[in-house]
Motif scaffolding. Sequence first.
Motif, PDB file in Angstrom:
ATOM      1  N   THR A   5       0.836  -1.203   0.000  1.00  0.00           N
ATOM      2  CA  THR A   5       0.000   0.000   0.000  1.00  0.00           C
ATOM      3  C   THR A   5       0.870   1.252   0.000  1.00  0.00           C
ATOM      4  O   THR A   5       0.614   2.203  -0.754  1.00  0.00           O
ATOM      5  N   GLN A   6       1.901   1.265   0.820  1.00  0.00           N
ATOM      6  CA  GLN A   6       2.802   2.412   0.893  1.00  0.00           C
ATOM      7  C   GLN A   6       3.496   2.636  -0.463  1.00  0.00           C
ATOM      8  O   GLN A   6       3.621   3.764  -0.930  1.00  0.00           O
ATOM      9  N   THR A   7       3.915   1.571  -1.119  1.00  0.00           N
ATOM     10  CA  THR A   7       4.567   1.668  -2.430  1.00  0.00           C
ATOM     11  C   THR A   7       3.596   2.214  -3.466  1.00  0.00           C
ATOM     12  O   THR A   7       3.946   3.085  -4.266  1.00  0.00           O
ATOM     13  N   ALA A   8       2.367   1.733  -3.459  1.00  0.00           N
ATOM     14  CA  ALA A   8       1.359   2.186  -4.417  1.00  0.00           C
ATOM     15  C   ALA A   8       1.037   3.666  -4.217  1.00  0.00           C
ATOM     16  O   ALA A   8       0.945   4.434  -5.180  1.00  0.00           O
ATOM     17  N   ALA A  13       1.666   9.357  -5.930  1.00  0.00           N
ATOM     18  CA  ALA A  13       2.111  10.717  -5.603  1.00  0.00           C
ATOM     19  C   ALA A  13       3.188  11.192  -6.581  1.00  0.00           C
ATOM     20  O   ALA A  13       3.160  12.339  -7.036  1.00  0.00           O
ATOM     21  N   ILE A  14       4.120  10.335  -6.915  1.00  0.00           N
ATOM     22  CA  ILE A  14       5.182  10.694  -7.872  1.00  0.00           C
ATOM     23  C   ILE A  14       4.581  11.003  -9.231  1.00  0.00           C
ATOM     24  O   ILE A  14       4.930  11.997  -9.874  1.00  0.00           O
ATOM     25  N   LEU A  15       3.670  10.180  -9.691  1.00  0.00           N
ATOM     26  CA  LEU A  15       3.024  10.406 -10.987  1.00  0.00           C
ATOM     27  C   LEU A  15       2.200  11.691 -10.972  1.00  0.00           C
ATOM     28  O   LEU A  15       2.165  12.429 -11.966  1.00  0.00           O
ATOM     29  N   ALA A  16       1.554  11.984  -9.873  1.00  0.00           N
ATOM     30  CA  ALA A  16       0.764  13.217  -9.767  1.00  0.00           C
ATOM     31  C   ALA A  16       1.683  14.443  -9.842  1.00  0.00           C
ATOM     32  O   ALA A  16       1.377  15.421 -10.533  1.00  0.00           O
ATOM     33  N   TRP A  22       4.509  18.696 -15.715  1.00  0.00           N
ATOM     34  CA  TRP A  22       4.291  18.706 -17.159  1.00  0.00           C
ATOM     35  C   TRP A  22       3.215  19.721 -17.525  1.00  0.00           C
ATOM     36  O   TRP A  22       3.361  20.496 -18.457  1.00  0.00           O
ATOM     37  N   TRP A  23       2.120  19.749 -16.779  1.00  0.00           N
ATOM     38  CA  TRP A  23       1.009  20.650 -17.041  1.00  0.00           C
ATOM     39  C   TRP A  23       1.436  22.112 -16.888  1.00  0.00           C
ATOM     40  O   TRP A  23       1.037  22.979 -17.659  1.00  0.00           O
TER      41      TRP A  23
END
Length: 139
Positions: A5-8, A13-16, A22-23
Motif C-alpha cells: 500500500t505504501q509503495t502504491a 504521488a510521484i506520478l501526480a 508537465w502541465w
Amino acid sequence: MALLTQTAVSLVAILALAGLAWWLKLGGAPRLDSAEAVARAAGEVEDGFAPVATSFDAEGASALARDGAGRIMVIKRHGNRFAGRVLGPGAGARPEVQPGEFNLVVDPGEPRFGKVFLTLPDAEAWADAINRVSGAQDA
C-alpha cells in the motif's frame, strides 16, 4: 500488505507531481527556435536590446541578434536560462566546415563566457558582420 500500500501510494504521488510539472511546463531545456524567442532572450540579457535581425542555431541552444544600431549579441543556453554578450573589440567569428556539427564559431573575446558554436544557414554573412563590428571599434 502495508508495504504494498505504501509503495502504491508513493507511486501515485510521484506520478501526480510529474503530471503537475508537465502541465505547468516546468523543467526541460528552453529553446531559441524562433525570432520571438531570440528577441525575448536578448531583451532579458540587456534591457532594451531590440533585434531587427536574428538567426538561431539548428538545435535551438544559441543564437545571434543584431539591433538597429548595428550591435550584435551572441546568446547561448546556460543551464535552464540564456546568457549573452554584446560583441565588441576582441570579438571574432569564423565559418567552419564541420558537417553535422556546426558551421560558425563566435568568440566574444571573454574567456569566461567561452566560444559559441552555431549551425546557421547564413553563417558566412554573420561572420562578416561580426568581424566588421569588432574591427570597426578597434580603430
